[in-house]
Design a protein around this motif. Sequence first.
Motif, mmCIF file in Angstrom:
data_model
loop_
_atom_site.group_PDB
_atom_site.id
_atom_site.type_symbol
_atom_site.label_atom_id
_atom_site.label_comp_id
_atom_site.label_asym_id
_atom_site.label_seq_id
_atom_site.Cartn_x
_atom_site.Cartn_y
_atom_site.Cartn_z
ATOM 1 N N LYS A 190 -32.518 -55.503 -26.356
ATOM 2 C CA LYS A 190 -32.134 -56.900 -26.203
ATOM 3 C C LYS A 190 -33.369 -57.705 -25.812
ATOM 4 O O LYS A 190 -34.192 -57.260 -25.011
ATOM 5 C CB LYS A 190 -31.057 -57.066 -25.123
ATOM 6 N N PRO A 191 -33.528 -58.908 -26.380
ATOM 7 C CA PRO A 191 -34.690 -59.732 -26.022
ATOM 8 C C PRO A 191 -34.549 -60.315 -24.624
ATOM 9 O O PRO A 191 -33.466 -60.313 -24.034
ATOM 10 C CB PRO A 191 -34.672 -60.834 -27.072
ATOM 11 N N LYS A 192 -35.656 -60.823 -24.123
ATOM 12 C CA LYS A 192 -35.615 -61.513 -22.839
ATOM 13 C C LYS A 192 -34.745 -62.750 -22.986
ATOM 14 O O LYS A 192 -34.698 -63.361 -24.058
ATOM 15 C CB LYS A 192 -37.025 -61.925 -22.417
ATOM 16 N N PRO A 193 -34.054 -63.146 -21.935
ATOM 17 C CA PRO A 193 -33.211 -64.346 -22.020
ATOM 18 C C PRO A 193 -34.040 -65.575 -22.399
ATOM 19 O O PRO A 193 -35.157 -65.761 -21.913
ATOM 20 C CB PRO A 193 -32.639 -64.491 -20.612
ATOM 21 N N TRP A 194 -33.468 -66.386 -23.271
ATOM 22 C CA TRP A 194 -34.114 -67.616 -23.710
ATOM 23 C C TRP A 194 -33.747 -68.735 -22.758
ATOM 24 O O TRP A 194 -32.619 -68.808 -22.279
ATOM 25 C CB TRP A 194 -33.648 -67.932 -25.127
ATOM 26 N N LYS A 195 -34.691 -69.611 -22.487
ATOM 27 C CA LYS A 195 -34.428 -70.756 -21.614
ATOM 28 C C LYS A 195 -34.847 -72.024 -22.316
ATOM 29 O O LYS A 195 -35.917 -72.090 -22.916
ATOM 30 C CB LYS A 195 -35.196 -70.622 -20.303
ATOM 31 N N HIS A 196 -33.996 -73.018 -22.241
ATOM 32 C CA HIS A 196 -34.306 -74.335 -22.792
ATOM 33 C C HIS A 196 -35.123 -75.096 -21.750
ATOM 34 O O HIS A 196 -35.017 -74.823 -20.551
ATOM 35 C CB HIS A 196 -33.005 -75.076 -23.111
ATOM 36 N N CYS A 197 -35.926 -76.036 -22.208
ATOM 37 C CA CYS A 197 -36.784 -76.779 -21.273
ATOM 38 C C CYS A 197 -35.978 -77.707 -20.365
ATOM 39 O O CYS A 197 -36.474 -78.114 -19.303
ATOM 40 C CB CYS A 197 -37.856 -77.558 -22.030
ATOM 41 N N GLU A 198 -34.745 -78.032 -20.752
ATOM 42 C CA GLU A 198 -33.858 -78.857 -19.938
ATOM 43 C C GLU A 198 -32.515 -78.143 -19.808
ATOM 44 O O GLU A 198 -32.149 -77.355 -20.668
ATOM 45 C CB GLU A 198 -33.628 -80.212 -20.615
ATOM 46 N N PRO A 199 -31.768 -78.431 -18.737
ATOM 47 C CA PRO A 199 -30.432 -77.825 -18.618
ATOM 48 C C PRO A 199 -29.540 -78.264 -19.789
ATOM 49 O O PRO A 199 -29.551 -79.426 -20.185
ATOM 50 C CB PRO A 199 -29.900 -78.383 -17.303
ATOM 51 N N ILE A 200 -28.798 -77.306 -20.350
ATOM 52 C CA ILE A 200 -27.864 -77.607 -21.442
ATOM 53 C C ILE A 200 -26.522 -76.944 -21.159
ATOM 54 O O ILE A 200 -26.434 -75.982 -20.398
ATOM 55 C CB ILE A 200 -28.407 -77.151 -22.814
ATOM 56 N N THR A 201 -25.491 -77.466 -21.799
ATOM 57 C CA THR A 201 -24.151 -76.903 -21.620
ATOM 58 C C THR A 201 -23.964 -75.735 -22.586
ATOM 59 O O THR A 201 -24.741 -75.553 -23.524
ATOM 60 C CB THR A 201 -23.072 -77.966 -21.912
ATOM 61 N N ARG A 202 -22.917 -74.963 -22.374
ATOM 62 C CA ARG A 202 -22.598 -73.860 -23.286
ATOM 63 C C ARG A 202 -22.310 -74.394 -24.689
ATOM 64 O O ARG A 202 -22.676 -73.767 -25.686
ATOM 65 C CB ARG A 202 -21.413 -73.049 -22.775
ATOM 66 N N ALA A 203 -21.667 -75.545 -24.765
ATOM 67 C CA ALA A 203 -21.366 -76.139 -26.067
ATOM 68 C C ALA A 203 -22.660 -76.519 -26.792
ATOM 69 O O ALA A 203 -22.785 -76.315 -28.003
ATOM 70 C CB ALA A 203 -20.477 -77.364 -25.906
ATOM 71 N N GLN A 204 -23.618 -77.065 -26.064
ATOM 72 C CA GLN A 204 -24.904 -77.410 -26.671
ATOM 73 C C GLN A 204 -25.636 -76.146 -27.133
ATOM 74 O O GLN A 204 -26.229 -76.132 -28.214
ATOM 75 C CB GLN A 204 -25.773 -78.184 -25.682
ATOM 76 N N LEU A 205 -25.580 -75.098 -26.329
ATOM 77 C CA LEU A 205 -26.205 -73.839 -26.701
ATOM 78 C C LEU A 205 -25.565 -73.269 -27.973
ATOM 79 O O LEU A 205 -26.259 -72.832 -28.887
ATOM 80 C CB LEU A 205 -26.117 -72.825 -25.558
ATOM 81 N N ALA A 206 -24.244 -73.310 -28.030
ATOM 82 C CA ALA A 206 -23.535 -72.821 -29.216
ATOM 83 C C ALA A 206 -23.949 -73.622 -30.454
ATOM 84 O O ALA A 206 -24.158 -73.049 -31.533
ATOM 85 C CB ALA A 206 -22.027 -72.899 -29.010
ATOM 86 N N LYS A 207 -24.106 -74.923 -30.311
ATOM 87 C CA LYS A 207 -24.522 -75.772 -31.433
ATOM 88 C C LYS A 207 -25.938 -75.414 -31.882
ATOM 89 O O LYS A 207 -26.206 -75.308 -33.088
ATOM 90 C CB LYS A 207 -24.448 -77.243 -31.037
#
Length: 93
Positions: free
Chosen positions: A16-33
């Motif tokens: 499994k890869p290392k967890p990915w992090k977005h530069c800003e906080p995002i919601t689960r819905a945004q991540l799914a999109k």
Amino acid sequence: MVSFQYVVENVKKIRKPKPWKHCEPITRAQLAKIRDEFWDTAPCNGGRKEIWDALRAAAEAELILAQAIIDIAGVIVQNDDLTICYDERGANS
């Protein structure tokens, strides 16, 4: 109970890869999109759609099933975290 075995030699074991992090906080819905947009457009970057579909299935599966999907699809794994992969024809996926 039915079980099966497959034998593949010289196969790079995945992890499994290392967890990915977005530069800003995002919601689960945004991540799914974001994920859906990536997988929907990934074949446009090269490689066969079938390989991209296998990579998506592997990315969303448990590790043992992911390994089986990668092996059966004939994906050539350069990095064990699946960040660089090729299909059997050498196209980068």
